[in-house]
Design an enzyme around this catalytic site. Structure first.
Site, short mmCIF file in Angstrom:
data_model
loop_
_atom_site.label_atom_id
_atom_site.label_comp_id
_atom_site.label_asym_id
_atom_site.label_seq_id
_atom_site.Cartn_x
_atom_site.Cartn_y
_atom_site.Cartn_z
N ASN A 26 29.01 15.96 52.88
CA ASN A 26 29.50 15.86 54.26
C ASN A 26 28.71 16.91 55.05
O ASN A 26 29.00 18.10 54.99
CB ASN A 26 31.01 16.16 54.27
CG ASN A 26 31.60 16.02 55.66
OD1 ASN A 26 30.88 15.77 56.64
ND2 ASN A 26 32.90 16.20 55.76
N ARG A 109 28.90 11.05 53.96
CA ARG A 109 29.71 10.73 55.13
C ARG A 109 28.78 10.62 56.33
O ARG A 109 28.01 11.54 56.62
CB ARG A 109 30.71 11.85 55.36
CG ARG A 109 31.57 11.58 56.54
CD ARG A 109 32.55 12.69 56.77
NE ARG A 109 33.60 12.21 57.63
CZ ARG A 109 34.73 12.83 57.83
NH1 ARG A 109 34.99 13.94 57.19
NH2 ARG A 109 35.63 12.34 58.64
N HIS A 198 37.54 8.62 62.02
CA HIS A 198 38.48 8.88 60.91
C HIS A 198 38.72 7.62 60.08
O HIS A 198 39.77 7.48 59.43
CB HIS A 198 39.86 9.36 61.43
CG HIS A 198 39.87 10.72 62.05
ND1 HIS A 198 40.64 11.02 63.14
CD2 HIS A 198 39.21 11.85 61.73
CE1 HIS A 198 40.48 12.29 63.47
NE2 HIS A 198 39.60 12.81 62.63
N ARG A 259 41.04 19.37 72.01
CA ARG A 259 40.57 18.26 72.85
C ARG A 259 41.72 17.67 73.64
O ARG A 259 42.84 17.55 73.13
CB ARG A 259 39.96 17.14 71.99
CG ARG A 259 38.69 17.54 71.30
CD ARG A 259 38.10 16.33 70.57
NE ARG A 259 37.29 16.77 69.46
CZ ARG A 259 37.29 16.23 68.24
NH1 ARG A 259 38.06 15.18 67.97
NH2 ARG A 259 36.52 16.70 67.30
N GLU A 402 39.41 11.87 52.02
CA GLU A 402 38.23 11.13 52.49
C GLU A 402 37.08 11.19 51.49
O GLU A 402 36.35 10.23 51.31
CB GLU A 402 37.79 11.70 53.85
CG GLU A 402 38.77 11.33 54.96
CD GLU A 402 38.72 12.25 56.15
OE1 GLU A 402 39.08 13.44 56.01
OE2 GLU A 402 38.35 11.78 57.23
#
Ligand code: ADP
Length: 417
Positions: A26, A109, A198, A259, A402
């Site tokens: 990743n 990823r 996601h 955010r 993940e």
């Protein structure tokens, strides 16, 4: 007499089950994270990271069954980072491999797959060009993702390399949900549409929820809530994503750690006329808003809960704003799905945030959603159902993984012709 040409059945079975070591990467703009799995057993053999790539004091770490080793050293770029990963993995005392040739495949990823990739894919020149073609849509993520792929190819030579896209699971979203109500050429020429992110996590928990319910993966209707520093929610019909809260970028949708999520785009024009430039608006919406913006003190739900408990009104408001946005999305996805079998919570907040889950689902009993206090309390980072016996809709906590999802796809694709 035993024929040597047809081996006994148990030998075939053994070969079918032969273990493979699979390394997952990743790669971000300043970090390279990796995990080494034994598949199909799904056992984690090692995990590590290089943090602060590009600095004099990068942190390299590796955890194996021997324990954890860490070192601080200058790591200026990706090639140097991969060289450090190689030496850590091969270290005689604390490593996890005797030779790089033990690794059978690598999984990567990749944040953005644009409209070309609706699933994980084996990497070849065409696929690399596809990742490059959407650099503009994910300028902070796709370039380091591709650099990581190239470094891994150099390091491991001719073994399968698999790309797993954060956007892929959401490629099943229909046009009515992915199109913005903007002039058509913004979509046709500039590829402006809702992509969603996601995806590996939403897919992982959706499959797991189906399994836990004893249903086929393509027969469940779910609302999956991935709540971490970055948060998104997805409507899943018959196992396929049909809507999600993140859009062209991960800024749309839920309130997140820093955010803003959804807002009136008119705010941007208003502020531009007041002298804010593009860069400062970008930083404000991505780094200074969300829980941090409203509370003024923290982006971490745990901190805010402590502060709210001591009477900090801004912290309490931030938590309420966060929960309220999620409740609104759950309501809208219930309308879209018509039948909902379960609401699934995952991500750091979804898995551990007992009080936050109660806050989100409070007063939804008329819609068939009723959380059970004691069951909710005991599911901290633990998989299970937390609805009351009278709740029509199941409420599930499912820790996401993940990297394991990437390892599974890598195993599957590197074994297929
Ligand atoms: P990322 O998006 O960076 O992967 P995570 O999924 O790890 O983030 O989630 C991190 C967030 O999880 C933290 O910011 C924190 O707010 C939240 N969190 C972790 N533990 C708890 C807890 N026990 N209660 C509430 N929130 C928690």
């Amino acid at each position: 007499m035993i024929s040597l040409q047809s081996p006994p059945l148990h030998l075939f079975r053994q070969r079918d089950k032969q273990s493979m070591k699979i390394l997952i990467f990743n790669c971000g703009s300043s970090s390279i994270k990796f995990k080494l799995f034994n598949m199909p057993e799904e056992s984690l053999l090692a995990e590590g990271a290089i943090e602060r790539v590009g600095s004099e004091d990068a942190l390299a770490s590796l955890r194996t069954t021997h324990g954890k080793v860490e070192s601080i050293q200058a790591i200026q770029d990706y090639p140097s980072g991969f060289a450090v990963i190689k030496s850590m993995l091969l270290d005689k005392d604390n490593g996890a491999l005797a030779s790089l040739s033990e690794v059978s495949a690598c999984g990567h990823r990749v944040v953005h797959g644009g409209e070309d990739f609706g699933g994980s894919m084996r990497i070849d020149n065409e696929l690399e060009a596809g990742i490059e073609a959407v650099f503009e849509l994910a300028p902070l993520h796709n370039p380091p993702n591709l650099t990581g792929i190239k470094e891994s190819q150099k390091m491991f030579g001719d073994i399968p390399q698999i790309a797993c896209f954060d956007t892929a699971f959401h490629q099943s979203i229909p046009e009515v949900a992915f199109r913005y109500a903007l002039p058509e050429d913004l979509y046709t020429h500039h590829r402006i549409r809702r992509y969603g992110f996601h995806g590996m996590s939403h897919q992982f928990v959706a499959r797991r929820a189906a399994k836990l319910m004893g249903k086929h993966k393509y027969s469940v209707n779910l609302i999956t809530c991935h709540l971490g520093n970055g948060s998104s929610i997805a409507a899943v019909r018959d196992g396929h994503s049909i809507d999600t809260s993140m859009g062209l970028t991960p800024l749309e949708g839920l309130v997140m750690g820093t955010r803003s999520g959804d807002l009136d785009p008119g705010i941007l024009f208003y502020l531009q006329r007041k002298g804010y430039d593009t860069e400062s608006l970008d930083v404000m919406l991505n780094k200074k808003s969300g829980l941090l913006g409203v509370s003024g003190t923290s982006n971490d739900v745990r901190d805010l809960e402590l502060k709210a408990g001591k009477g900090d009104e801004k912290a309490a408001l931030a938590l309420d704003v966060f929960a309220y946005r999620i409740k609104k999305y759950i309501g809208s996805y219930m309308a879209v799905l018509n039948r909902v079998d379960a609401i699934v919570f995952t991500g750091g907040i979804g898995e551990n945030g007992v009080a936050m889950r109660s806050r989100i689902l409070a007063e939804m009993d008329q819609q068939g959603i009723l959380i059970d206090g004691p069951r909710n309390d005991i599911h901290t980072g633990v998989e299970g159902e937390i609805q009351a016996s009278t709740s029509r809709i199941k409420i599930m906590v499912i820790p996401t993984n993940e990297e394991l999802a990437i390892a599974r796809d890598t195993f599957k694709l590197s074994n297929s012709k």
